[in-house]
Design an enzyme around this catalytic site. Sequence first.
Site, PDB file in Angstrom:
ATOM      1  N   LYS A 256      -7.556   1.511 -11.445  1.00 40.52           N
ATOM      2  CA  LYS A 256      -8.464   0.508 -12.045  1.00 40.52           C
ATOM      3  C   LYS A 256      -9.138  -0.338 -10.975  1.00 40.52           C
ATOM      4  O   LYS A 256     -10.261  -0.830 -11.182  1.00 40.52           O
ATOM      5  CB  LYS A 256      -7.717  -0.342 -13.081  1.00 40.52           C
ATOM      6  CG  LYS A 256      -6.602  -1.241 -12.544  1.00 40.52           C
ATOM      7  CD  LYS A 256      -7.060  -2.612 -12.106  1.00 40.52           C
ATOM      8  CE  LYS A 256      -5.934  -3.394 -11.442  1.00 40.52           C
ATOM      9  NZ  LYS A 256      -6.372  -4.690 -10.904  1.00 40.52           N
TER      10      LYS A 256
ATOM     11  N   THR B 250      -9.997  -6.119 -15.156  1.00 40.74           N
ATOM     12  CA  THR B 250     -10.504  -6.112 -13.785  1.00 40.74           C
ATOM     13  C   THR B 250     -11.985  -5.756 -13.726  1.00 40.74           C
ATOM     14  O   THR B 250     -12.670  -6.135 -12.773  1.00 40.74           O
ATOM     15  CB  THR B 250      -9.651  -5.155 -12.929  1.00 40.74           C
ATOM     16  OG1 THR B 250      -8.282  -5.344 -13.256  1.00 40.74           O
ATOM     17  CG2 THR B 250      -9.815  -5.434 -11.451  1.00 40.74           C
TER      18      THR B 250
HETATM   19  O1  LIG Z   1      -8.073  -9.705  -8.168  1.00 41.48           O
HETATM   20  P1  LIG Z   1      -7.761  -8.243  -8.318  1.00 41.48           P
HETATM   21  O2  LIG Z   1      -8.984  -7.390  -8.477  1.00 41.48           O
HETATM   22  O3  LIG Z   1      -6.825  -7.765  -7.249  1.00 41.48           O
HETATM   23  O4  LIG Z   1      -6.979  -8.064  -9.719  1.00 41.48           O
HETATM   24  C1  LIG Z   1      -5.794  -8.770  -9.925  1.00 41.48           C
HETATM   25  C2  LIG Z   1      -4.937  -8.061 -10.940  1.00 41.48           C
HETATM   26  O5  LIG Z   1      -4.630  -6.763 -10.507  1.00 41.48           O
HETATM   27  C3  LIG Z   1      -5.518  -8.029 -12.318  1.00 41.48           C
HETATM   28  O6  LIG Z   1      -4.589  -7.456 -13.206  1.00 41.48           O
END
Ligand SMILES: O=P(O)(O)OC[C@H](O)CO
Length: 329
Positions: A192, A249
Site C-alpha cells: 500500500k 494511505t
Molecule cells: O505516513 P505513512 O505513509 O508511512 O503511513 C502511516 C501508516 O502506515 C498508515 O497506516
Amino acid sequence: MPAGFASIGVVGAGAWGTALANASARAGREVVLWGRDAEAIAAMARSRENRLHLPGVELAPAVTPTARLADLAGVDAVLMVVPAQASRAVAGELAPHLSAGIPLVTCAKGIERGTSLFMTQVLAEACPEATPAILSGPSFAADVAAGLPTAVTLAARDLDLAEGLAAALGSGSFRLYHSDDVRGVEIGGAAKNVLAIAAGIVGGRGLGASAGAALIARGFAELMRFGKAYGARAETLTGLSGLGDLILTCSTAQSRNYALGLDLGRAGGLHPSGRLAEGALTASALVAMADARGVDMPIARAVEAVLAGRSDIEQAIGSLLARPQKAEA
Ligand SMILES: O=P(O)(O)OC[C@H](O)CO
Ligand SMILES: NC(=O)c1ccc[n+]([C@@H]2O[C@H](COP(=O)([O-])OP(=O)(O)OC[C@H]3O[C@@H](n4cnc5c(N)ncnc54)[C@H](O)[C@@H]3O)[C@@H](O)[C@H]2O)c1
C-alpha cells in the site's frame, strides 16, 4: 490482565514506536521504549515528550525510555518499530538480550531490499530464537497517540498467540483484530505504501477525484494479484491491513508516502523531505518480486520507474493510460 504480557519492549522511538508505547501503557502494560540516539532518549526521559517525532504528546508514566538494548532483557514481548530497512541490523543487536520464544512483533511496513524478504522473515533470520509476529493496519501515529478510534490486525502463525497479544495491547480506542495470516498482513502493509505514492502523484498533478478513486481500485487489484501469488488469504487483503490501509494511505497528505507522491506530482522531480516514506524504499523489491511470479503490477511499476529516474511523471501517467482496455480483473 492477559497472562504473560505484563511488560512490553518497544524498539524504535520514532513516531510509531512512541505511539505504540503509549498505547501499550494505556492497555495496562509496563513499557521499555528503546531509541538509538542516547541524547534524544535522555531528553525524552526528562521532558516526557518525543519532541522530534511525536511533539505535543505526553509520554505515559508506565513508559521508560532507554538507549540500552540490554534494558529489554526480561520483557514479555517486543514490538519492532524501526524502519523496514534497519530491522535486520537492529534485530541482530537485540537478539542476545531476548529470551527464547519471546514474541517479536514487526510494526514496520516494507520489504527488505536486496533479499526481497518480508519483515517477519527478516526477524526470523536475525533473531532465530524469537517468535515472529506482525501488527499492521490503517493507523497514523498521531491518531493513535491522541486516543482516536483505530483498528489494526495482529497476526502470528499461532492464532492463540496472536489473540493473546491483541488482548494485551488493545484498548477501547486501539482495537486489535487477530489473525494467523502473517503473510497476508505483511503484503498489505508493504504494497500500500508504493501505491500511495501513485495516489499522491495523481493528487499533485490535479487529475481529479475520479482518477484518485480509479487509482485506489486498480491499485487494490494489483495488491490482490500480488497477495495471491505470495500466499495471502483474500479476506486478509480485503481487511484492515490490506484494503483498509490502502484507502487510508491513498487518501490524505497526512501519509508520508502520499505526501511524497504529491511532491512528485507537483514538482515533477524527487525532492527528498527527510521524512520516512517506506514505499520509496520498497518499490524496487515489490516490482522484482512481482516479476519473479509473473504478477502484473503496472501502477507499482510506474512508481518504481519514476523513483529510479527511468521515467518522468508524464511518461508514467501516459504509459498507464495507454494500456489496452481489457476485462476488469
Ligand atoms: O505516513 P505513512 O505513509 O508511512 O503511513 C502511516 C501508516 O502506515 C498508515 O497506516
Ligand atoms: N508513523 C506512522 O503513523 C506509522 C504507522 C504505522 C506503521 N508505521 C511504520 O513504522 C515504521 C517506523 O515509522 P515511524 O513513523 O516511527 O518513523 P519515524 O521516522 O518517525 O522514526 C523512525 C525511527 O527509527 C530510528 N531509526 C532509523 N534508522 C535506524 C537504524 N538504522 N537503527 C535504529 N533506529 C533507526 C529513527 O532514529 C527514528 O527514531 C515504518 O516502517 C512505518 O511504515 C508508521
